[in-house]
Write a protein that holds these residues in place. Structure first.
Motif, PDB file in Angstrom:
ATOM      1  N   ALA A   1       0.832  -1.209   0.000  1.00 56.59           N
ATOM      2  CA  ALA A   1       0.000   0.000   0.000  1.00 56.59           C
ATOM      3  C   ALA A   1       0.863   1.255   0.000  1.00 56.59           C
ATOM      4  O   ALA A   1       0.552   2.246  -0.683  1.00 56.59           O
ATOM      5  N   LEU A   2       1.971   1.239   0.727  1.00 59.15           N
ATOM      6  CA  LEU A   2       2.889   2.385   0.735  1.00 59.15           C
ATOM      7  C   LEU A   2       3.532   2.574  -0.632  1.00 59.15           C
ATOM      8  O   LEU A   2       3.714   3.701  -1.098  1.00 59.15           O
TER       9      LEU A   2
ATOM     10  N   ARG B   1       1.051   4.066  -3.089  1.00 60.92           N
ATOM     11  CA  ARG B   1       0.883   5.500  -2.829  1.00 60.92           C
ATOM     12  C   ARG B   1       2.021   6.298  -3.470  1.00 60.92           C
ATOM     13  O   ARG B   1       1.808   7.368  -4.035  1.00 60.92           O
TER      14      ARG B   1
ATOM     15  N   GLU C   1       1.482   6.477  -7.241  1.00 55.95           N
ATOM     16  CA  GLU C   1       0.459   7.491  -7.548  1.00 55.95           C
ATOM     17  C   GLU C   1       1.048   8.899  -7.482  1.00 55.95           C
ATOM     18  O   GLU C   1       0.687   9.779  -8.269  1.00 55.95           O
ATOM     19  N   ALA C   2       1.988   9.110  -6.570  1.00 59.13           N
ATOM     20  CA  ALA C   2       2.594  10.433  -6.398  1.00 59.13           C
ATOM     21  C   ALA C   2       3.467  10.824  -7.582  1.00 59.13           C
ATOM     22  O   ALA C   2       3.765  12.014  -7.777  1.00 59.13           O
TER      23      ALA C   2
END
Length: 283
Positions: free
Chosen positions: A273-274, A277, A280-281
């Motif tokens: 999940a990290l 993220r 996505e950034a």
């Protein structure tokens, strides 16, 4: 807690210096008398005895002859060379190229059963993709002012990484979450790197953990990049040099440090999940 990564190297140098000083004293020679027999200034003798100047093989042979201990020269030369190998400047190590530096680690990794890796700033070398490794190694070449053979070096690093698929080894790797956001190469190269990390934890021999930036009340602050090879060697990466720690008490401290860092990390779905993220950034 404070760790001095160069203390093993200095302790080894001081051990050689003490042995040379004892030979001089046992021969009832003063600093000046030994210097005269060796045909150098007495200040050089003092620098060697105080571990400020590492003696060359010819220095040690001359010292032992003057002290009536020529039979001890080769043993002392070996000890001195071992001491100097504990602290190796990158500029010296990459004279033959970055690719050869990558190849030089293969046997060390193959001889390691359990490799622990902690990195606060970079994806561990064994998990790097070629584009990420190429950008990193090219930046290193520019920093050190050496020829840039990053393309060949990155390919060699990827070949070296195949060891994670070989039987008989276990790899425990921990990074800080910030590693996922330090972009090396273009966005495509970074996306490919992060994409590879999504599956890293599923590799049979690999445990891959990430310490979240949101961790509350950390038990330990971020440390320097280091690898622990079994319980016999710790390798630390500094800007100017690689420091190799071999003293058991220091190795134990690094293992204790690693276990504290590992205990703060998340794994599996939480780690993925990290990574998602961070992907996505990238936009």
């Amino acid at each position: 807690m404070s760790i001095s990564p160069s203390s093993s190297a200095q302790a080894a140098r001081e051990s050689v210096a003490r042995r040379l000083r004892d030979l001089r004293r046992n021969a009832d020679l003063t600093v000046t008398e030994l210097a005269s027999q060796c045909h150098w200034h007495h200040a050089k003798t003092s620098r060697i005895e105080n571990a400020r100047t590492p003696p060359s093989p010819s220095d040690i042979r001359a010292w032992c002859r003057a002290s009536g201990a020529a039979d001890q020269a080769e043993d002392l030369i070996a000890a001195s060379q071992d001491a100097e190998s504990l602290y190796r400047e990158w500029r010296q190590r990459v004279r033959a190229g970055l690719r050869k530096l990558q190849d030089s680690y293969v046997e060390l990794y193959r001889s390691t059963d359990v490799l622990r890796v902690y990195s606060p700033v970079l994806v561990p070398g064994l998990l790097q993709t070629e584009g990420y490794a190429r950008a990193l190694l090219s930046a290193n070449a520019r920093l050190l002012g050496v020829p840039d053979d990053a393309v060949e070096a990155a390919a060699a690093r990827i070949r070296r990484s195949q060891i994670i698929h070989e039987q008989g080894h276990r790899f425990v790797m921990v990074v800080e979450e910030a590693v996922l956001y330090y972009q090396l190469g273009d966005a495509d190269a970074m996306a490919a790197q992060l994409g590879y990390l999504l599956t890293a934890g599923a590799l049979p021999a690999v445990s891959f953990g990430i310490i979240p930036m949101s961790t509350r009340e950390r038990t330990l602050w971020p440390q320097e990049t280091f690898d622990v090879h079994d319980d016999t060697l710790v390798s630390i990466e500094l800007i100017s040099a690689e420091v190799n720690v071999t003293q058991p008490s220091e190795i134990s401290l690094y293992i204790k440090t690693f276990e504290q860092l590992r205990g703060m990390a998340v794994y599996g779905a939480e780690a993925r999940a990290l990574i998602l993220r961070a992907i996505e950034a990238l936009g």
